[in-house]
Design an enzyme around this catalytic site. Structure first.
Site, PDB file in Angstrom:
ATOM      1  N   TYR A 132       0.761  -1.381  -0.014  1.00 16.69           N
ATOM      2  CA  TYR A 132       0.393   0.176  -0.190  1.00 16.69           C
ATOM      3  C   TYR A 132       0.773   1.538   0.121  1.00 16.69           C
ATOM      4  CZ  TYR A 132      -2.587   3.925   1.248  1.00 16.69           C
ATOM      5  OH  TYR A 132      -3.479   4.582   2.093  1.00 16.69           O
ATOM      6  N   TYR A 181      -1.926  -2.909  13.527  1.00 15.54           N
ATOM      7  CA  TYR A 181      -0.775  -3.436  14.069  1.00 15.54           C
ATOM      8  C   TYR A 181      -0.479  -2.205  14.576  1.00 15.54           C
ATOM      9  CZ  TYR A 181       1.990  -0.606  10.870  1.00 15.54           C
ATOM     10  OH  TYR A 181       2.780   1.036   9.431  1.00 15.54           O
ATOM     11  N   TRP A 210      -2.010  -7.822  14.646  1.00 10.56           N
ATOM     12  CA  TRP A 210      -3.029  -8.628  14.572  1.00 10.56           C
ATOM     13  C   TRP A 210      -3.591  -8.741  13.089  1.00 10.56           C
ATOM     14  CZ3 TRP A 210      -1.854  -4.633  17.857  1.00 10.56           C
ATOM     15  CH2 TRP A 210      -1.715  -5.032  19.527  1.00 10.56           C
ATOM     16  N   ARG A 211      -2.969  -9.354  12.490  1.00  9.10           N
ATOM     17  CA  ARG A 211      -4.075  -9.857  11.435  1.00  9.10           C
ATOM     18  C   ARG A 211      -3.767 -10.899  10.745  1.00  9.10           C
ATOM     19  NH1 ARG A 211       2.323  -7.864   8.446  1.00  9.10           N
ATOM     20  NH2 ARG A 211       0.600  -7.882   6.541  1.00  9.10           N
ATOM     21  N   ASN A 258      10.505  -8.461   0.137  1.00  8.46           N
ATOM     22  CA  ASN A 258      10.846  -8.154   1.499  1.00  8.46           C
ATOM     23  C   ASN A 258       9.993  -9.216   2.701  1.00  8.46           C
ATOM     24  OD1 ASN A 258      10.375  -5.513   2.521  1.00  8.46           O
ATOM     25  ND2 ASN A 258       8.348  -4.891   1.277  1.00  8.46           N
ATOM     26  N   ARG A 294       9.912 -11.096   5.939  1.00 11.60           N
ATOM     27  CA  ARG A 294       9.508 -11.358   7.724  1.00 11.60           C
ATOM     28  C   ARG A 294       9.370 -13.232   8.281  1.00 11.60           C
ATOM     29  NH1 ARG A 294      10.847  -6.915   5.946  1.00 11.60           N
ATOM     30  NH2 ARG A 294       9.792  -5.057   5.405  1.00 11.60           N
ATOM     31  N   LYS A 349      18.436  -2.951  -2.855  1.00 14.95           N
ATOM     32  CA  LYS A 349      18.893  -1.599  -1.765  1.00 14.95           C
ATOM     33  C   LYS A 349      19.701  -2.101  -0.704  1.00 14.95           C
ATOM     34  CE  LYS A 349      14.455  -2.005  -2.522  1.00 14.95           C
ATOM     35  NZ  LYS A 349      13.409  -2.247  -2.119  1.00 14.95           N
ATOM     36  N   ASP A 378      10.068   0.744   0.492  1.00 16.68           N
ATOM     37  CA  ASP A 378       8.355   1.043  -0.302  1.00 16.68           C
ATOM     38  C   ASP A 378       8.453   2.034  -1.075  1.00 16.68           C
ATOM     39  OD1 ASP A 378       7.967  -1.008   1.716  1.00 16.68           O
ATOM     40  OD2 ASP A 378       6.920  -0.074   3.021  1.00 16.68           O
TER      41      ASP A 378
END
Ligand code: ADP
Length: 307
Positions: free
Chosen positions: A31, A86, A101-102, A165, A167, A225, A258
């Protein structure tokens, strides 16, 4: 007009403002990328393919997308789920940590909305962007739907861009993440990793090692990057290293990668050459990290992009 589709999750963000008060905003890796792409390249049609709920918080979130100029036609509504959330905490040393909380969010259902009609729209895009977080959010038993979709997009001539990305907490283990990422590398035209992602997952700390590893996947454009260090790119065999001017007053590095991605992708889709696209993207990211939160104030950002 270029048509971009971005797949993933936006969450409600809560951060403390003092006095026990919480500030509420909206953020999530892809997003954030959509926001910065649209801010920098206003003439693009930037579509967010995600799912939210039918609750009023979801309505507010979708209104926030629209206020950023993001096309919400592909925002799906889950009947029984709500957005993920979050919260950012800062300890006495100023170190930030995140609680999430996802795990049961509406966005996890996104593959259930891959209808023939939606595939038709996605296939008309110029660019499709997703991340390792987008992949981790998709329920494992629905991943096949995603890979079939991506294959279809590729076959339809849509450019595919991917940022791993990584995680760790979103994956069962490293093997699961590697299997998914390597499928993504194989189908992607552009791959935009942060060096940290690949060092955590594969142990690579140098661009050369990443380049060797990635050469097996037929990636057209690889952009690596590395925080305030240089950005290294290789496009169809041509290597570029672009120096970064380190920011002296870093406030919050959330969204550095991002925002870089959004501006870089917009620039490349506009025909800007790799090195100039990196410079523009780095200038944008350098501005974003001088503000708290994922989404920097619009004015500051616009001055950087259009001085
Ligand atoms: P990620 O957020 O994905 O880990 P990086 O930390 O590598 O990504 O940062 C992405 C980009 O943000 C960098 O390539 C650079 O352009 C910019 N950036 C990050 N940290 C700094 C810094 N301290 N000074 C200036 N630019 C920075």
């Amino acid at each position: 007009m270029k048509n971009v589709y971005i797949l993933g999750e936006c969450m409600v963000e809560l951060s403390r403002t003092g006095d026990g008060l919480l500030k509420q905003s909206y953020a999530g890796d892809v997003y954030n990328t959509a926001v910065y792409l649209k801010r920098a390249f206003d003439d693009f049609n930037v579509n967010f393919f995600t799912a939210v709920g039918e609750d009023s918080l979801s309505d507010d979130m979708v209104a926030a997308f629209a206020a950023e100029g993001i096309n919400t036609d592909m925002v799906q509504r889950s009947k029984d789920k709500a957005p993920g959330l979050y919260m950012i905490s800062v300890d006495s040393e100023g170190e930030r940590s995140f609680s999430y909380w996802r795990s049961d969010s509406a966005a996890r259902q996104i593959m259930q909305f891959v209808s023939a009609e939606n595939v038709g729209y996605l296939c008309m895009g110029d660019l499709f962007f997703f991340s390792g977080i987008s992949l981790a959010v998709i329920s494992p038993n629905e991943r096949d739907i995603f890979w079939q979709l991506l294959r279809k997009l590729k076959d339809s001539g849509v450019r595919i861009a991917f940022d791993p990305n990584y995680r760790a907490r979103m994956w069962e283990d490293k093997t699961e993440a590697k299997i998914q990422f390597e499928r993504a590398f194989r189908l992607s035209d552009m791959v935009l990793p942060g060096i940290d992602d690949l060092s955590q997952l594969y142990g690579f700390t140098e661009f050369n090692k990443i380049q060797d590893f990635c050469s097996a996947f037929g990636i057209e454009e690889l952009v690596v990057k590395n925080g305030p260090d240089s950005v290294c790119c290789i496009r169809e065999g041509e290597f570029h290293e672009v120096a970064i001017t380190p920011v002296e007053q870093v406030v919050d590095t959330t969204s550095a990668g991002d925002s870089f991605n959004g501006v870089y992708l917009g620039a490349r889709m506009s025909g800007i050459a790799v090195v100039d696209a990196v410079k523009l993207a780095a200038a944008a990211a350098g501005e974003v990290i001088q503000h708290p939160g994922a989404i920097a104030p619009k004015d500051a950002f616009e001055q950087t992009i259009r001085p």
